[in-house]
Every structure is written in C-alpha cells, then in structure tokens.
Design an enzyme around this catalytic site. Structure first.
Site, mmCIF file in Angstrom:
data_model
loop_
_atom_site.group_PDB
_atom_site.id
_atom_site.type_symbol
_atom_site.label_atom_id
_atom_site.label_comp_id
_atom_site.label_asym_id
_atom_site.label_seq_id
_atom_site.Cartn_x
_atom_site.Cartn_y
_atom_site.Cartn_z
ATOM 1 C CD GLU A 1 36.855 30.743 -8.663
ATOM 2 O OE1 GLU A 1 36.088 30.200 -8.540
ATOM 3 O OE2 GLU A 1 38.630 30.295 -9.427
ATOM 4 C CE LYS B 1 47.724 32.767 -4.264
ATOM 5 N NZ LYS B 1 46.983 34.302 -4.939
#
Length: 333
Positions: free
Chosen positions: A208, A223
C-alpha cells in the site's frame, strides 16, 4: 432456481474482482448450485447505487474504472448517500458482502445480522477485535457469517479449521501470512535495502501507499488473531505480541541465507499464545512471491500443510465468492 439478492460494500480492486467472477461464472453457479445471484446495491466511498431489479455489473465496472466513483452514474441510477448501517436496513437483500477496510464495520455487520442477512467479508479488523460478539450474534440468529478471505485470500485455511478438522484438537499453527513482507525480504536476500524493497513493492501494487500495516506486522497479527479465534477460542488483537520486519537488515537476511535459511515474518498460534515476529526458517515456511503457508499440528492428523496464494485479486475473490455460495446454500436449507 433460487435467486439470492446481494449487497456489495466496497468497489475497489477486490470488489470489482468479485463482480467479474459473478458475471463470468453466472452460468456455472446456476448449473452447479441452482443459484442466481442478483446484486441489488453497490457502495463505494462516493455513495450507494441501489436497484431492486438488479444492477448491471458490467456497467458498474465501467463507470468505476472510467470515472473513479459510482456517484458519476447519475444518468442510469439514483445514488444514495446511505451510511453502511443505513444501507443494510434500507436495502432488501439476503447476503451482505463487505470487502472494505472499514475498521468500524463490525457495527453494521451486527446490524445486517439483526436484519436477518448473512454476511460474507474479507475485512479483518471486525473479527480481530469483535469475533466473539459477531459470531455469537450470527449463531443466535442461525445465519451464516463467513470470512475465508480474511486469512490467506482464497486458500481455504478458515474452512479447513472451522468445518473439517472438527474431531481434531489443534496444538499449534506456524504460518507465513503476509505476502508484502515476504516480497520485501526476498528482495533483501538479493541485496536490495529495506526502503528500496518497499518502493518496489509499492510500484508493483504489492504494498500500500502506507505500508506500515504490513511491515509493522499488524496485518499478519490480525490474521493470526482470527486463526486463534477459529482454532482455539476468541481473543482480540490487543492480546497478542507483534513485531514487524522494520528492524531486519540486509546483513541479517544474508546471514540466514548462509545457513540455508530465510527470514520470514512468522505467526505462531497456540492456545492463549499468539506472536508474530521475524524468524529464520527453512522447509515449507520459506515461501516466496505472494505465497502464504500454514503448518497446522493436531492430535489426530499430526502435521498438515496448506499452502497457496495469500494475495491477489482473483485469489481474494475466490475466497469471497466461495463464501457467498456457501451462505446462499445454507439460506436455502
């Protein structure tokens, strides 16, 4: 033929990838599952397009890609300025899909469940911070809440833990869950310094514009938290230990290589103990490119390795659409 009405929140790269799968495989879903999907609303940051008769997904994709926002579609459709919470209450639908990065989305996920809608999401923070509340609400209402694409994109580790290893007690999971850090560390193995490797990842669309969520270990931490919730019991991201790769040097990477190892950002998930940190690894955990891998140890099966793409638009769409099919079939029952 069962018609399933769908609300889609998020029409960036992943949202459009999901729309393309629904378009390209429409006949496949009808013939294999007896399901026809009708997208009745799509929302991006500019507004919500809503048409009860169903939105033309091809046109929606063209508008978004040519003009950058759905609100430019004023000739054909009315664009509403709903908040997500308002949209899940106003729009009649069977399944809500969330492929946004909205950290407060758990609030409207709960609203959707209370409206009697199934939820499918790739959005990690709602589960990393509010798993117990959300799953509890879904179970009380007998509604699907599915989130395969939150971990390892379309590689079905969540389904494996949640639906298949039901007789096994998981002892430990060791996993590499963030493809951006794997790319950066792989480039550092070739002598590229940390900052340059980040720039390369950004140019390729792997990282990003603000890469901190990846390099500080936050994404992998989300996660890992979700894996613990599924494999053991609910916890939150605030209860885990996270260290990213920002302090890893090219010398350390080269030193590991000289020993036949590679440094990777590894999540270790044990009962009431989750940590994410760079480790020297070899064997199946020494992945490259956009691969993710999880080594699951259980009492009955022993060691199970699941490996596949952990990033990518088609790969993430695979997880989202698979969950959409699952949710739809459960609603039919």
């Amino acid at each position: 033929m069962r018609e399933v009405k769908v609300q889609l929140f998020g029409f960036g790269n992943v949202g459009r990838a999901v729309a393309r799968v629904l378009l390209e495989k429409e006949r496949f879903f009808r013939e294999k599952y007896g399901v026809k999907f009708k997208v009745v609303s799509i929302a991006d940051t500019s507004g919500t397009v809503w048409l009860p008769e169903g939105i033309d997904l091809r046109e929606a994709i063209l508008v978004k890609e040519n003009f950058g926002k759905l609100s430019s579609w004023t000739n054909e459709y009315e664009v509403y300025s709903f908040s997500p919470a308002e949209a899940v209450k106003e729009v009649e639908a069977d399944v809500v899909i969330d492929v946004t990065n909205d950290r407060s989305a758990y609030e409207w996920h709960l609203s959707a469940l209370r409206e009697g809608k199934a939820v499918v999401t790739s959005n990690k923070p709602p589960l990393a911070f509010h798993y117990e509340e959300i799953i509890g609400e879904a179970e009380r209402r007998g509604l699907p809440y599915l989130f395969e694409a939150t971990v390892m994109a379309g590689t079905p580790v969540i389904g494996l833990l949640r639906e298949n290893l039901l007789g096994d007690s998981v002892k430990r999971i060791k996993a590499v869950l963030n493809a951006t850090t794997t790319f950066i560390l792989s480039r550092m193995e070739q002598g590229v310094d940390f900052e340059r490797a980040i720039e390369e990842a950004q140019k390729l669309g792997i990282a990003e514009r603000d890469p901190s969520g990846d390099v500080l270990g936050i994404d992998a931490g989300y996660k890992a938290t979700i894996l613990h919730c599924v494999a053991f019991k609910p916890i939150t991201f605030d209860e885990i230990a996270v260290k990213g790769i920002a302090e890893v040097t090219v010398d350390e990477v080269k030193r590991a290589l000289s020993k036949g190892k590679r440094i990777r950002l590894v999540a270790t998930v044990e009962d009431e103990n989750v940590r994410v940190a760079p480790e020297e690894v070899s064997g199946p955990l020494a992945v490259s490119s956009n691969e993710n891998v999880a080594l699951i140890e259980s009492d009955l099966l022993g060691e199970l390795l699941i490996k596949g793409a952990g990033a990518g638009l088609k790969e993430t769409a695979s997880g989202v659409v698979s969950d959409l099919v699952k949710a739809s079939l459960r609603l039919v029952e």
